[in-house]
Design a protein around this motif. Sequence first.
Motif, mmCIF file in Angstrom:
data_model
loop_
_atom_site.group_PDB
_atom_site.id
_atom_site.type_symbol
_atom_site.label_atom_id
_atom_site.label_comp_id
_atom_site.label_asym_id
_atom_site.label_seq_id
_atom_site.Cartn_x
_atom_site.Cartn_y
_atom_site.Cartn_z
ATOM 1 N N ILE A 78 15.343 -44.082 64.804
ATOM 2 C CA ILE A 78 14.776 -42.833 65.292
ATOM 3 C C ILE A 78 14.307 -42.985 66.733
ATOM 4 C CG2 ILE A 78 12.837 -41.219 65.005
ATOM 5 C CD1 ILE A 78 13.124 -41.565 62.017
ATOM 6 N N LEU A 121 15.576 -41.143 70.152
ATOM 7 C CA LEU A 121 14.681 -40.486 71.100
ATOM 8 C C LEU A 121 14.937 -40.987 72.518
ATOM 9 C CD1 LEU A 121 12.173 -38.644 71.551
ATOM 10 C CD2 LEU A 121 10.762 -40.691 71.231
ATOM 11 N N GLN A 165 14.494 -32.976 64.087
ATOM 12 C CA GLN A 165 14.676 -34.396 64.359
ATOM 13 C C GLN A 165 13.896 -34.805 65.607
ATOM 14 O OE1 GLN A 165 18.769 -35.546 64.624
ATOM 15 N NE2 GLN A 165 18.331 -37.734 64.703
ATOM 16 N N ALA A 201 10.867 -37.573 65.748
ATOM 17 C CA ALA A 201 10.929 -38.703 66.673
ATOM 18 C C ALA A 201 9.692 -38.747 67.559
ATOM 19 C CB ALA A 201 12.195 -38.609 67.523
ATOM 20 N N TRP A 235 7.020 -41.758 67.706
ATOM 21 C CA TRP A 235 6.712 -42.410 68.989
ATOM 22 C C TRP A 235 5.199 -42.435 69.196
ATOM 23 C CZ3 TRP A 235 4.216 -41.918 73.567
ATOM 24 C CH2 TRP A 235 4.635 -42.709 74.643
#
Length: 304
Positions: free
Chosen positions: A144, A148, A258, A262, A266
Motif C-alpha cells: 500500500i 502511495l 484506496q 493509503a 502512511w
Amino acid sequence: MKSIPNHTITKIVTAIQFIEDNLHKKLVLNDIAKYASFSPFHFHRLFLAVTKETVNDFIIRKRLEKSAAFLMHKKQLSITDISEHVGYTNLSSFSRSFKKFYGMSPADFKKESSEKYSKICKTESKNGEIEVTFEQYVCNINNILNWLEMNATTTVKEFSTFELAYVSHQGKIENIINAYNQLIKWATPKGFMNDENLRMMTIYHDSPKISDPSNLRMSACLLLNKPLQKKEGINTKTFTPGKCIISRFEIKPTEFQQAWEANFIWMSENGFQKANKDPFEIYYNNAADHPEGKFIVDFCIPVE
C-alpha cells in the motif's frame, strides 16, 4: 427535504454542528432547540424530517461513532476516558450501548482495529459489473505504501483558514453529486465558476468505517476568496484544519478509497495521530475535462 425551506435546513445544520461540538456535555433538547432558534416541539419535528432520526437517536449515534473513532485512532486513551469524552458518566452504560450498536465490546473493537486495516475489495455483481465493497483484513502495508509513493506526493503542512460556501449531504458518498449540482447552480450566475483559481472541496464528517452509508454526512464546498457579506441563499462557514497530511494524486474516482486508505496507513506508520477534525479533499480540476477522466486532488488528514 424539498418541502422544507433552505433557511430552516440551515438552522438544522447549525444545530447538528452544535451537537457534535458538545458531545462531551449533557445535551438537552430545549437547549439545542434554543440554539437553533426553534421551539422544542417544532425543532424536534423538523430535525426528524431533515435527518430521518430523532434528536436523541442522533446524539446516541454520534457519541458511539465518535467513541469508535477514538478507539481506532487514540490508542493511548483508556475506555473510561473515551466514554467520558463522548458524554457518558457511567462506563457500564457506555459499554452496553457500544456493544448493542457495533456488536462487540469497546475493548474488542479497540483490539480488532489495532490488528486490521480496511481494504478496498472489488467483487463482481450479479449484472457483471465491478462493485467496490469494504472488508477488514490484515493487509500488506508495504504494498500500500509503495502504491502511495508511486501515485502521490505526500507532505505535512499547516493550512490557513478556509472560507467556504457549502451544501450539506447525507447518504451514500456517490450521491454527493446532487449537493455539488445545487452548489454550482448557486455559484454560476455569481461568476464563481469562472474564477481561474476555482477550488472545490469535500469535507467528510463521518467515516464509512464506523457509520452506516445512509448516515454519512459530507459537505460539498466552494472555496471563497473572502467571506460573503450576506448569506445569499447558501450555507457558509470558516474551516481551520491546521496541520495536515496531504497527498496529491492524479487518479480516477474508482481509486479514491484506496487513496484514503493509503493516506491513513502512511499517517500511522509515520507516527502521526489524527486530530479531532474532519478529513477533506481539495479538487484542482474537473475530471470531465481530463483526457483520462482523472481528478487532480489533495487528500488531507488533519493531525495533531
